[in-house]
Design a protein around this motif. Sequence first.
Motif, PDB file in Angstrom:
ATOM      1  N   UNK A   1       1.044  -0.962  -0.125  1.00  0.00           N
ATOM      2  CA  UNK A   1       0.249   0.024  -0.123  1.00  0.00           C
ATOM      3  C   UNK A   1       0.826   1.239   0.293  1.00  0.00           C
ATOM      4  N   UNK A   2       1.191   2.500  -0.742  1.00  0.00           N
ATOM      5  CA  UNK A   2       1.116   3.457  -0.580  1.00  0.00           C
ATOM      6  C   UNK A   2      -0.169   3.987   0.806  1.00  0.00           C
TER       7      UNK A   2
ATOM      8  N   UNK B   1       0.178   8.874   1.109  1.00  0.00           N
ATOM      9  CA  UNK B   1       0.803  10.562   0.003  1.00  0.00           C
ATOM     10  C   UNK B   1       1.422  11.117   0.737  1.00  0.00           C
TER      11      UNK B   1
ATOM     12  N   UNK C   1      -3.139   7.173   7.223  1.00  0.00           N
ATOM     13  CA  UNK C   1      -4.177   5.805   7.370  1.00  0.00           C
ATOM     14  C   UNK C   1      -3.523   5.976   5.802  1.00  0.00           C
ATOM     15  N   UNK C   2      -4.052   4.706   4.441  1.00  0.00           N
ATOM     16  CA  UNK C   2      -3.603   4.673   3.345  1.00  0.00           C
ATOM     17  C   UNK C   2      -4.675   5.658   2.408  1.00  0.00           C
ATOM     18  N   UNK C   3      -3.854   5.808   1.084  1.00  0.00           N
ATOM     19  CA  UNK C   3      -4.317   6.942   0.223  1.00  0.00           C
ATOM     20  C   UNK C   3      -5.976   6.402   0.587  1.00  0.00           C
TER      21      UNK C   3
END
Lengths: 335, 335, 335, 335
Positions: D253-254, D256, D272-274
């Motif tokens: 996961x990525x 920002x 949290x994730x994008x």
Amino acid sequence: MIKIALFGCGRIGRLHAANIAHNPNAELAWVYDVYQPSADEAAQLHGCPVAQSVDDILNDRAVDAVLIATSTDTHAGLIEASAKAGKAILCEKPIDLSLDRVLQCAKTIAPYNVPIQIGFNRRFDPSHRAAKQALDNGQIGDLHQVILTSRDPQMAPKSYLATSGGLLRDMTIHDFDLARFMLGEEPVEVFAQASALVNPAVCAEVDDVDSAMIQMKTASGKLCHINNSRQAVYGYDQRVELFGSTGMLISDNQRSHELKQFAADQAGKSEPFQFFFLERYAKAFVAELDAFIKAVADKTPPQVGFDDGAKALALAEAAYRSLATGTAVSVNPVD
Amino acid sequence: MIKIALFGCGRIGRLHAANIAHNPNAELAWVYDVYQPSADEAAQLHGCPVAQSVDDILNDRAVDAVLIATSTDTHAGLIEASAKAGKAILCEKPIDLSLDRVLQCAKTIAPYNVPIQIGFNRRFDPSHRAAKQALDNGQIGDLHQVILTSRDPQMAPKSYLATSGGLLRDMTIHDFDLARFMLGEEPVEVFAQASALVNPAVCAEVDDVDSAMIQMKTASGKLCHINNSRQAVYGYDQRVELFGSTGMLISDNQRSHELKQFAADQAGKSEPFQFFFLERYAKAFVAELDAFIKAVADKTPPQVGFDDGAKALALAEAAYRSLATGTAVSVNPVD
Amino acid sequence: MIKIALFGCGRIGRLHAANIAHNPNAELAWVYDVYQPSADEAAQLHGCPVAQSVDDILNDRAVDAVLIATSTDTHAGLIEASAKAGKAILCEKPIDLSLDRVLQCAKTIAPYNVPIQIGFNRRFDPSHRAAKQALDNGQIGDLHQVILTSRDPQMAPKSYLATSGGLLRDMTIHDFDLARFMLGEEPVEVFAQASALVNPAVCAEVDDVDSAMIQMKTASGKLCHINNSRQAVYGYDQRVELFGSTGMLISDNQRSHELKQFAADQAGKSEPFQFFFLERYAKAFVAELDAFIKAVADKTPPQVGFDDGAKALALAEAAYRSLATGTAVSVNPVD
Amino acid sequence: MIKIALFGCGRIGRLHAANIAHNPNAELAWVYDVYQPSADEAAQLHGCPVAQSVDDILNDRAVDAVLIATSTDTHAGLIEASAKAGKAILCEKPIDLSLDRVLQCAKTIAPYNVPIQIGFNRRFDPSHRAAKQALDNGQIGDLHQVILTSRDPQMAPKSYLATSGGLLRDMTIHDFDLARFMLGEEPVEVFAQASALVNPAVCAEVDDVDSAMIQMKTASGKLCHINNSRQAVYGYDQRVELFGSTGMLISDNQRSHELKQFAADQAGKSEPFQFFFLERYAKAFVAELDAFIKAVADKTPPQVGFDDGAKALALAEAAYRSLATGTAVSVNPVD
């Protein structure tokens, strides 16, 4: 101080011997092995007597408990004999490769009502245990999905594979137990697919698979996935993911140290994961023994009981039926 | 809609041209470069006119603002001319290599009272900015220590190094600004050590160093460390660490994607960090322009003012004096 | 089998007692403490005799080595007495708070030529050690910069602070040693800044600081930064960064397990770092003892000698002079 | 320069409009939407004409290609009409909710032989793409297992759910495609389990599930697991794991940005994730368009063809049959 006798001085037995010897609340009372030199070596290392026979141990009224780390085919018999002798029992998994034999053993020992704990060590891993506690504390709300990754670092020897009962009984059995532990509910439907991908030749010889995926569902609809491989070249891969309504928990792999390397072609490289269960679950084995000793001392039920051993095996048998039929198999809860 | 003219169409100028052209609240009104083919190329790409002279732009009353991305030695002059013409100004750092020239420029432009923003892009990086906001929100309590790591991926060409003003003026200047931004207080004591380690031969030719460590202290006792290198082979290394009484914040390096590799000899390997400032600070350049446009439109002071440019340079000069004397140098705040 | 007697049964002494007792190549021959109940407790736990006096131990010809874990002010005297008695010595750091006393001790013991190892345990941490090995294997080319982060989880008691010799002697001493170990070269210039930020009131009472940054340079131009704090609320913060011409190595912090939590407002949260040195450096203490035992058995020089203790202290004294003068201080290598 | 007309100016259509407008090799020729204000808005933003009808576009001989981002039920019809008009086609997934309709569409357009690409954007994600390339480069040897985690950040509106075709057709369809892409081989056996755990009430109303696990096997024995949820509160969870004979690849996961927070009760916490696909797959949408433009310009087959759309849908239908029957379902490859 609990006096514990050890049956079986192989690799896992020697680990238990050391853990008993170092435990402040336990004493290694006897060691026994059918191959006496193994027993002699352990005895010398920890300064304890070598038993010439199982009965030497079972007849010793000073012995409070036995730890059974012998070959699988002797587990059920030793459990029965030890229960009759009134000993508390910590037995390595599995109880037996046959569910029928396990259920028979259950009946045999029932009247003796001794404390019995099955060696599902992963429940005691600090990381997995912290995941379970966070789950029980409500930190991810309702549990929806469990994902278990469990891959050995290398193929076991053919001699082991030939008598292990097969991938789903010797390896996945741990995951079936961990799945039950995390789900907090019995799986009622099991589906399995498997292949010989790591070493098809050896698999053919021992009539087994080396790669498997299992999927299970509980009565309330919780879903669980397990994947297994006999060989992950980057080390013993042991991960638990718990996904719930308000969050997720991941018990991730561990390295023995935290060095990271950066170079022109890469960033963040670390050493492979810890090699195998003796290292990865070293703390779990200690904690498992602690819990057993405490249960015996406090006269409370062990955290992982005989039933847990039977139920994990029932899931393995269901998974084998699924492999054979290509359908999801309903599990009749053992009770 | 703010009409912005661009002075300078080199690498950083082209980046600004694209950002202006894509900004929904701005229009690229003119481009200019002493080397006209560069201007022509930018003009064609974004469909805007090429100015034949600086005055074409400054005399155009429709132009609201100028973005100065020319060579450093022309910055102060263009700032002065643009201020006299009543244009809002976004000028790339540094204002000038000489603090005296900067202070003179400040006096010259004071009467015209135009909005002026200095291009310290790192303040606008989402990750660094989030660190600053968490700090300001009290998430680490009182700030005690700031650690800045800032290393370029490779040595700049000798031609650049020969006229850059030196490592502490062309590279560390960004860190001096970021340190002030994060500390929220002026450093009053600066100490520097430096060496030629990456490429001693080139350093000798251009009379510069390529590796430096700087340490600073504020009046209230906060401590700040900066380390620099002209060449980090694993990519542009840009980290900020803020250590406080109740926690720590780390704005870490970024990769362009999140692939991790595991093999027999390693775990968790990812690609090197993003190569250089155009990629790493792409979002920061956009946000910097947004902030400038908003300040001009709202008639509010830009977030990074002329003073910030002067004060960062004052720290660089203090650091050079420290290098020369081997002592910590007191900084007289510019006011 | 090396017979080791233990002087000092406080917190660190008890750790060493257990490590000696569990070491397959050592035997805990005696324990001694000026406060006898502490010695009694350790003796009972490990089944060894309690010495009534230092001489009981030094006169016992069966004792091969002593481990000195008493209060700092007794170290030099015990080293001298033990050397005269021909015992190998593993002494906790620091040798003494005064460099003069250390140099005098060196002269006193020189004729007896006993193996002596100073307890700079961090050199034996698996993660830091792997960094050093990767460096020595050339994996980052030439070393340019060393960055050491070293922060305790909480302020020590005032009673300790009052007699510790000050932050740079009791805490940074480890970093000075680790810097020398990693640099592979002596620092020739030391600069320090320090503040009372964590607890200014207590600092005022004990006339000390609680936050410090130190910067050092070697003759070949390598640069080193150290930062310290008496209190990192997120746990014992122990990081080593080695930056070189072809890469970087980071020995990062460690957690006791690998649970990561994800929720609506966060991702990847783990527990704080291991609390303090007994946990963080547990393996290092074991490895340190192993190395000592091996050196004694093999009659090879210990890996961390008396000189290392003296040189780390010389750096601390230089840092104190730098604090007092505001200048970088040249270090005269002790030899 | 490829002239592209856009059908559909909803959320995903507007994203494509901007990507076409900013693409140096494309021109946004027309926009169309049944709800004209949406088309007007997009037209104004990008300075292009609004078509009053589909035919305006299809009759414009200057138009090279169409991008279909309308509601699913219009996809097949627009594909057929556009093919007849000789336009190259980039169509959002799915082609249709009915495999029969898809196969009929295939027949209809076959004679016109226009380039057609289906919008499986995830294949173009830099991180997933790098995983595929590493796999194809042999970095993990033979592929054994694929694990796909794909969870939306929040439940879609009921209105969407009621007509989406169901979880396995609207959401898992992406994973079926990604599985095929990564496996490099067709799954021949599909098994699915699913539950209503996130929001049973809404699921009951729309007769759907919100949580699913799917397991697939290829002819050569490769195993693939997919897990889905309509709601992961910690953000859009998109992970790919490829496990092979000599290693493992994880496309993770990525976020920002890379801020990490440390405090008394935690370490390493990040945001949290994008949030969702527009952010997470922003680069993928750009790359997808680039690939389409390049295929049209070079007259090469698009990387994701009509067949891929049909085959992913065939897997979804097989999964639904598995849900209905509780058995693994054999898949007849579409050809």
